[in-house]
Scaffold this active site. Structure first.
Site, PDB file in Angstrom:
ATOM      1  N   HIS A   1       0.827  -1.210   0.000  1.00  0.00           N
ATOM      2  CA  HIS A   1       0.000   0.000   0.000  1.00  0.00           C
ATOM      3  C   HIS A   1       0.860   1.258   0.000  1.00  0.00           C
ATOM      4  CE1 HIS A   1      -3.691  -2.249   0.683  1.00  0.00           C
ATOM      5  NE2 HIS A   1      -4.352  -1.127   0.545  1.00  0.00           N
TER       6      HIS A   1
ATOM      7  N   LYS B   1     -10.425  -7.646   7.606  1.00  0.00           N
ATOM      8  CA  LYS B   1     -11.160  -7.921   8.841  1.00  0.00           C
ATOM      9  C   LYS B   1     -10.826  -6.827   9.836  1.00  0.00           C
ATOM     10  CE  LYS B   1      -7.660 -10.779  11.114  1.00  0.00           C
ATOM     11  NZ  LYS B   1      -7.390 -10.212  12.430  1.00  0.00           N
TER      12      LYS B   1
END
Lengths: 283, 185
Positions: B38, B103
């Site tokens: 990222h 999650k």
């Protein structure tokens, strides 16, 4: 002095580590099945069903239960009348860990804590293992092992309370830690609580508490009652499986206590995700 | 709670009809990225350089799989905790990303970006890595191979089961679900 060959030690530990990655132990399975039966939320129930299906699939196809195959954590009791010949115990444990993780297609998850590069090529594949040694009477080596994932470790916390805060203070701290954690540690969880000792003893005890079989009573009746009370309180948080809301957040609370300094009340909370991969062997 | 079958890339219309709590079976191409990848993707955007895949309509899965056994596309591949991507996701969403799979809780900035630019955050079941791998038919490293488990992979998925956690209306399933079952003394 009893002797154990280095290679035999490596072989036994390696087999245990490989097996644990894909076989959810009976105590965790039973606790999750019970949570599935008792859960009121349909959404959480479907999550618990996925977790049980995953355990079945991992076992039948020998696949890792979770992609986070953890850091290898050991508590090892070495008898005073036994020695390992052909190498050191620490080397044997590290060698077994590396071979199991490599040959079992498990993930190498150790990295440098600052620049975050993976240490598999310089320290070893998923090395070093985390090893807590103790010396005990006897001629056996007892090894407790867990593959400890990062998600549940990340929400674990330790503090030192004022003695006057007592049990209510401990209750509030544990509740706050689990409430803040919410969905992140992959509930339903097992909560290890280390109370007393010094700062680091409390932390180590909270980790060791997770090695007890879920669902077995605490041998100390007072602690057993406190564990049950804590579990009930934590389940009131409503977090549920994977945080989607539900009545079954905590599978078990395990407490280990130690004598402490007259001025202190150390408390540590170590969280275990539902993929509670642990094993033990005695050699 | 509704159930949908959707194929990537996702459109504004696709994601706008989803509500927190809906179950979606995703098929098509999705991309994997964790923290390190990222950071690199966001660095490329800031420098105005080309990304290793087209962000428009994309779904990014936060996962670091185990190594595949011989003959298999991927090892176990469940979601990792998403908050570590919170500082990067709003920038990717602004540049066309439509879905994230992970999650755990997201920041208010991520939820705001989902609302403003129409994107959703899906939850997959953590610790169900063997089961989820069954939905992954092909996997190919397309960037940052040196990151190992953290490399960017292109995955072909079929009926990958996810639940909508944060929708385009600002709803959060974690807050809604917990409020429903929390017992206050």
């Amino acid at each position: 002095m009893r002797e154990i060959a280095y290679d035999d030690l490596v072989k036994s530990v390696k087999a245990m580590v490989m097996h644990t990655a894909s076989h959810l132990p009976e105590d965790a399975l039973k606790a999750i099945e019970k949570a599935y039966e008792e859960e009121k939320s349909e959404v959480a129930k479907s999550v618990l069903k996925q977790i049980l299906d995953n355990a079945q699939l991992a076992k039948s196809e020998d696949r890792p239960l979770c992609q986070d195959t953890g850091l290898a954590v050991y508590f090892i009791n070495v008898g005073e009348d036994v020695k390992v010949v052909g190498g050191s115990i620490r080397d044997a444990i590290n060698e077994a860990t590396e071979q199991a993780y490599k040959e079992g297609y498990l993930r190498a998850s150790t990295c440098d804590c600052f620049d975050r590069h993976n240490l598999k090529d310089e320290v070893g594949y998923n090395l070093p293992a985390v090893i807590h040694f103790d010396i005990v009477p006897g001629d056996k080596i007892e090894i407790e092992y867990a593959a400890k994932g990062g998600g549940s470790e990340n929400v674990s916390r330790a503090t030192v309370l004022a003695p006057a805060q007592g049990k209510p203070g401990i209750m509030n701290f544990v509740k706050q830690v689990i409430s803040d954690a919410g969905p992140n540690p992959c509930p339903p969880i097992i909560v290890g609580v280390g109370i007393g000792g010094t700062f680091e003893v409390a932390a180590k005890s909270s980790k060791h508490a997770l090695f007890r079989e879920a669902g077995t009573p605490n041998p100390n009746p007072d602690l057993d009652a406190f564990e049950k009370e804590l579990k009930e309180e934590l389940n009131k948080l409503g977090i549920g499986a994977m945080g989607m809301g539900g009545t079954q957040t905590v599978l078990a609370v395990h407490i280990e206590k130690n004598p402490c300094h007259i001025a202190s009340l150390p408390v540590s909370v170590n969280v275990q995700c539902h993929s509670s991969r642990h094993s033990h062997i005695t050699l | 709670m509704a159930e949908y079958h959707m194929t990537t890339p996702l459109s504004d219309e696709d994601v706008s009809k989803l509500e927190a709590g809906d179950i979606v079976y995703l098929s098509g191409t999705i991309y994997t990225a964790r923290d390190a990848a990222h950071k690199r993707l966001v660095d490329l955007i800031e420098k105005g350089e080309e990304l290793p895949f087209d962000l428009k309509g994309s779904v990014i899965y936060f996962v670091g799989p185990t190594p595949p056994k011989p003959g298999e596309p991927i090892g176990s591949a469940g979601p990792t905790t998403s908050y570590r991507m919170d500082s990067y996701s709003p920038i990717l969403i602004k540049h066309g990303q439509k879905g994230m799979i992970g999650k755990g809780k997201r920041s208010q900035e991520v939820k705001d970006a989902c609302k403003e630019h129409k994107a959703v955050y899906f939850g997959a079941t953590g610790g169900a890595g063997a089961l989820i791998a069954k939905a992954i038919k092909k996997a190919k490293v397309i960037a940052y191979e040196e990151l190992g488990p953290e490399a960017v992979r292109e995955l072909e998925v079929e009926n990958f089961p996810v639940t909508v956690i944060n929708d385009t209306k600002g709803n959060d399933l974690y807050e809604m679900g917990r409020a429903k079952y929390e017992v206050k003394d």
